[in-house]
Design a protein around this motif. Structure first.
Motif, PDB file in Angstrom:
ATOM      1  N   THR A  32       0.830  -1.211   0.000  1.00  0.00           N
ATOM      2  CA  THR A  32       0.000   0.000   0.000  1.00  0.00           C
ATOM      3  C   THR A  32       0.862   1.258   0.000  1.00  0.00           C
ATOM      4  N   GLY A  37      -1.545   2.793  -6.991  1.00  0.00           N
ATOM      5  CA  GLY A  37      -2.881   2.292  -7.282  1.00  0.00           C
ATOM      6  C   GLY A  37      -3.471   1.425  -6.196  1.00  0.00           C
ATOM      7  N   GLU A  39      -4.938   1.078  -2.985  1.00  0.00           N
ATOM      8  CA  GLU A  39      -5.508   1.979  -1.979  1.00  0.00           C
ATOM      9  C   GLU A  39      -5.504   1.361  -0.592  1.00  0.00           C
ATOM     10  N   THR A  52      -7.916  -3.349  -2.599  1.00  0.00           N
ATOM     11  CA  THR A  52      -8.674  -2.339  -3.328  1.00  0.00           C
ATOM     12  C   THR A  52      -7.671  -1.547  -4.154  1.00  0.00           C
ATOM     13  N   ILE A  53      -7.880  -1.587  -5.470  1.00  0.00           N
ATOM     14  CA  ILE A  53      -6.944  -0.973  -6.410  1.00  0.00           C
ATOM     15  C   ILE A  53      -7.725  -0.021  -7.308  1.00  0.00           C
ATOM     16  N   ALA A  54      -7.166   1.157  -7.538  1.00  0.00           N
ATOM     17  CA  ALA A  54      -7.770   2.128  -8.445  1.00  0.00           C
ATOM     18  C   ALA A  54      -6.768   2.446  -9.539  1.00  0.00           C
ATOM     19  N   THR A  55      -7.261   2.550 -10.767  1.00  0.00           N
ATOM     20  CA  THR A  55      -6.384   2.883 -11.882  1.00  0.00           C
ATOM     21  C   THR A  55      -7.123   3.754 -12.891  1.00  0.00           C
ATOM     22  N   ASP A  56      -6.386   4.646 -13.500  1.00  0.00           N
ATOM     23  CA  ASP A  56      -6.942   5.449 -14.579  1.00  0.00           C
ATOM     24  C   ASP A  56      -6.983   4.607 -15.842  1.00  0.00           C
ATOM     25  N   LEU A  61     -11.472   6.708 -14.026  1.00  0.00           N
ATOM     26  CA  LEU A  61     -10.973   5.921 -12.902  1.00  0.00           C
ATOM     27  C   LEU A  61     -11.809   4.658 -12.728  1.00  0.00           C
ATOM     28  N   ARG A  63     -12.126   1.396 -10.122  1.00  0.00           N
ATOM     29  CA  ARG A  63     -11.737   0.870  -8.815  1.00  0.00           C
ATOM     30  C   ARG A  63     -12.146  -0.601  -8.766  1.00  0.00           C
ATOM     31  N   SER A  65     -12.002  -4.330  -6.467  1.00  0.00           N
ATOM     32  CA  SER A  65     -11.847  -4.977  -5.175  1.00  0.00           C
ATOM     33  C   SER A  65     -11.541  -6.443  -5.466  1.00  0.00           C
ATOM     34  N   HIS A 123     -17.778  -0.730 -15.887  1.00  0.00           N
ATOM     35  CA  HIS A 123     -17.750   0.734 -15.779  1.00  0.00           C
ATOM     36  C   HIS A 123     -18.651   1.263 -16.894  1.00  0.00           C
TER      37      HIS A 123
END
Length: 166
Positions: A32, A37, A39, A52-56, A61, A63, A65, A123
């Protein structure tokens, strides 16, 4: 079925003992703090760890899990695989540690697959993109993130090893 996939494999030599390198990767806080990315990683019941990962992406964005469980009984391997009943957000990664000529060789392997019935279930903007285009964008982001992470890990472990030898 709409699927987005990526994978990453490399080997890295770290000038530190296998035990020190293994302990570093077992400490999930290091992910982390150093892996872009990521989170959060939190412990859940049944030995599940939820990443929990977030990426553009080209559509904004995203997100994710990703619930995983530890799956390797070997001391020289750290391996996480999808949680038992997970069918949508699948992540598998393994790290193998081998001592070679005074350095630790780390073999890194990671696969991510996101599965949905329809693209927009992942998304709302994804419906405008093909699986191949989104997978390519995800692959590029993951490669950048992991390569940067491994550079920071090497610097941190080799820097602290050097200080402890003085």
């Amino acid at each position: 079925m709409f699927r987005v996939k990526s994978s990453f494999k490399t080997q890295l030599e770290i000038n530190a003992s296998p035990g020190k390198v293994r302990d570093f990767f077992r400490n999930l806080t290091n992910f982390t703090e150093l892996l872009g990315g990521v989170e959060s990683i939190r412990r859940e019941s049944g030995g599940v760890m939820r990443w929990t990962i977030a990426t553009d992406t080209p559509v904004g964005l995203v997100r994710m899990s990703l619930p995983v469980r530890q799956t390797s009984p070997h001391a020289n391997v750290i391996e996480w695989s999808p949680a038992t009943h997970e069918t949508q957000n699948l992540m598998r990664y393994s790290l193998k540690f081998e001592e070679r000529k005074g350095v630790t060789l780390v073999s890194v392997s990671q696969q991510v697959e996101l599965r949905r019935k329809r693209a927009w279930d992942l998304h709302p903007g994804v419906g405008l993109m093909s699986e191949a285009r989104l997978s390519s964008a995800l692959q590029r982001r993951i490669n950048e993130a992991i390569e940067g992470f491994l550079e920071r890990v090497k610097e941190k472990l080799e820097g602290s090893e050097g200080k402890s030898k003085k």
